[in-house]
Design a protein around this motif. Structure first.
Motif, PDB file in Angstrom:
ATOM      1  N   GLN A  49       0.886  -1.140   0.164  1.00 36.34           N
ATOM      2  CA  GLN A  49      -0.126  -0.021  -0.111  1.00 36.34           C
ATOM      3  C   GLN A  49       0.837   1.354   0.050  1.00 36.34           C
ATOM      4  O   GLN A  49       0.264   2.353  -0.227  1.00 36.34           O
ATOM      5  N   SER A  58       1.038  10.128   7.278  1.00 39.39           N
ATOM      6  CA  SER A  58      -0.377  10.121   7.753  1.00 39.39           C
ATOM      7  C   SER A  58      -1.430   9.875   6.492  1.00 39.39           C
ATOM      8  O   SER A  58      -2.369   9.539   6.753  1.00 39.39           O
ATOM      9  N   ASN A  62      -4.171   6.709   6.993  1.00 40.64           N
ATOM     10  CA  ASN A  62      -5.630   7.345   6.761  1.00 40.64           C
ATOM     11  C   ASN A  62      -6.154   6.053   5.557  1.00 40.64           C
ATOM     12  O   ASN A  62      -7.475   5.611   5.921  1.00 40.64           O
ATOM     13  N   LYS A  63      -5.462   5.840   4.668  1.00 41.53           N
ATOM     14  CA  LYS A  63      -5.688   4.761   3.655  1.00 41.53           C
ATOM     15  C   LYS A  63      -5.924   3.383   4.070  1.00 41.53           C
ATOM     16  O   LYS A  63      -6.788   2.930   3.878  1.00 41.53           O
ATOM     17  N   LEU A  64      -4.797   3.148   4.945  1.00 43.45           N
ATOM     18  CA  LEU A  64      -5.106   1.859   5.977  1.00 43.45           C
ATOM     19  C   LEU A  64      -5.982   1.840   6.962  1.00 43.45           C
ATOM     20  O   LEU A  64      -6.102   0.787   7.688  1.00 43.45           O
ATOM     21  N   ASN A  65      -6.487   3.158   7.473  1.00 42.58           N
ATOM     22  CA  ASN A  65      -7.263   3.134   8.396  1.00 42.58           C
ATOM     23  C   ASN A  65      -6.616   2.591   9.890  1.00 42.58           C
ATOM     24  O   ASN A  65      -7.084   1.768  10.577  1.00 42.58           O
ATOM     25  N   ILE A  66      -5.411   2.931  10.020  1.00 35.70           N
ATOM     26  CA  ILE A  66      -4.704   2.533  11.250  1.00 35.70           C
ATOM     27  C   ILE A  66      -4.024   3.911  11.702  1.00 35.70           C
ATOM     28  O   ILE A  66      -3.522   4.771  11.196  1.00 35.70           O
ATOM     29  N   PRO A  67      -4.113   4.172  13.113  1.00 39.46           N
ATOM     30  CA  PRO A  67      -3.357   5.186  13.591  1.00 39.46           C
ATOM     31  C   PRO A  67      -2.213   5.417  13.289  1.00 39.46           C
ATOM     32  O   PRO A  67      -1.211   4.563  13.000  1.00 39.46           O
ATOM     33  N   SER A 378      -4.943   2.834  -4.325  1.00 38.46           N
ATOM     34  CA  SER A 378      -6.275   2.776  -3.831  1.00 38.46           C
ATOM     35  C   SER A 378      -7.145   3.778  -4.243  1.00 38.46           C
ATOM     36  O   SER A 378      -8.308   3.860  -4.161  1.00 38.46           O
TER      37      SER A 378
END
Length: 428
Positions: A49, A58, A62-67, A378
């Motif tokens: 990714q 950042s 956001n793309k991976l939905n991980i902090p 993505s």
């Protein structure tokens, strides 16, 4: 990452992602085995990714939905192995997926390690690189290459030395570098794990400028002074090693001290007859029959076998194959009788001004500009535009135009200008 149920598929997708890079990573079972040793399935998912050019951490988080903090921890673990590069710019963390070459192959073997199975990796890389020419072709196709030849300055005729530009001189490149790092020679270190390393020294890989800063920070290089760097290079010259540098004029990133038996650049030339794998210098070896003693020292010294013996009216004398000669000057250093000199090439070699210019040129020649510009798996419109441009850039008319140097130069200037403007990249 519990959603990963097919780890084999993750490694295959990562291989395909790495193959989008300008130097490529074609499929082979050995390469999948390499990826399995280097990445966990979860890391493989994250790695594929990550864009091929520097991107804010950042945005990837956001793309991976991980902090972002959690992702950074995972990135650092991969960065320690050289699989991902991270750096700070204007207070933000940027990350980029390392290519195979120049990338994680070098970063793995730049130092000794206890946390990786180096012998097994060396065997797998050897199989991947030498079993057939697909990997070599993916790296070295096109006319613009990663590395270029630096001539031994002592081999230059005294009356022409002042005409040589600074980017052609090892001494000038070292003198202009603000930071210098020293690492193990990747190729000889790999060969040592295969039980066939030559007697040439191991600590000879020199990185310069920003590359040196990053590698020193990551523990992959030790900071050294310009004087030490020049001493290392001089010692390597005396041992018959040739110097291969970053193929740019400004801000050269590396200088390798290469032997003919272990260097992967040279092996691509000798093993697969890829004569263009390393850009030549602006010089050619020329035999002087008046002084030549037919001792064969120059023939034995040539790293790529450009010199061979032929019978003529004066007896057996060495002859230079100009299509193979890299213009390194190693043969001149080896000759004790002034029987060989370096002469200017009839046509000067074109070297990209900056790394950015080099990357864009390589991408254009390899039909991968779309991968570089529209590099976000993505985003649907990026994928669609990338496919469209990919079809166009691989078409016969475009390939024909790109073979014409004046058109190629003008096209490159326009493309670089527009991409820099769109991405906010400064010229330097």
């Amino acid at each position: 990452m519990g959603h990963i149920v097919n780890s084999e598929k993750e490694y295959r997708l990562l291989q395909q992602r790495l193959d989008c890079n300008i130097t490529g990573a074609p499929y082979a079972p050995a390469f999948i085995s390499i990826l399995k040793l280097l990445f966990t399935p979860a890391e493989a998912y994250i790695a594929r990714q990550i864009p091929l050019r520097p991107t804010r951490l950042s945005l990837v988080a956001n793309k991976l939905n991980i902090p972002a903090a959690k992702l950074y921890g995972k990135v650092l673990a991969m960065a320690e192995r050289g699989l991902v590069f991270d750096f700070e710019h204007n207070g933000e963390i940027y990350i980029v997926l390392s290519p195979v070459v120049i990338g994680f192959f070098e970063f793995i073997f730049m130092r000794t390690r206890d946390n990786l199975p180096l012998k097994e990796l060396a065997e797998l890389f050897e199989e991947y690189m030498s079993q057939d020419d697909r990997f070599a072709q993916s790296i070295f196709e096109g006319s613009t290459q990663l590395g270029r030849t630096l001539i031994h300055e002592q081999a230059l005729p005294a009356d022409t030395y002042s005409e040589v530009l600074d980017w052609e001189k090892t001494t000038a490149i070292i003198a202009s570098a603000k930071h210098i790092g020293l690492s193990l020679c990747t190729c000889r270190h790999k060969a040592s794990h295969l039980g066939r390393c030559c007697d040439a020294p191991l600590e000879t890989c020199i990185t310069l400028g920003k590359s040196a800063v990053i590698l020193v920070k990551k523990g992959m290089a030790a900071a050294i002074s310009p004087d030490k760097a020049l001493r290392i290079i001089e010692d390597c010259k005396q041992q018959g090693l040739m110097q291969i540098a970053d193929n740019v004029q400004r801000d050269v990133g590396f200088i390798c001290n290469c032997c003919s038996c272990c260097c992967e650049f040279i092996q691509a030339i000798k093993r697969f007859n890829l004569k263009n794998a390393v850009i030549t210098s602006n010089w050619l070896a020329t035999v002087n029959p008046k002084f030549c003693k037919s001792c064969g020292a120059c023939i034995r010294a040539c790293p790529v076998g450009a010199l061979h013996s032929e019978e003529n009216s004066a007896g057996a004398k060495p002859v230079c194959d100009e299509t193979v000669c890299l213009g390194c000057g190693v043969c001149v250093t080896a000759c004790k009788f002034n029987g060989i000199t370096m002469s200017p090439r009839p046509q000067r070699v074109i070297v990209p001004e900056t790394s950015y210019d080099k990357i864009i040129l390589m991408a254009i020649e390899r039909g991968k500009l779309s991968n570089l510009v529209f590099d976000d798996p993505s985003r649907l419109h990026h994928r669609a535009l990338g496919r469209i441009i990919g079809v166009i850039e691989k078409s016969s008319p475009v390939k024909t135009l790109m073979a014409v140097k004046p058109i190629k130069s003008a096209f490159l200037t326009a493309i670089v200008s527009r991409i820099k403007k769109a991405t906010g990249v400064n010229k330097n």
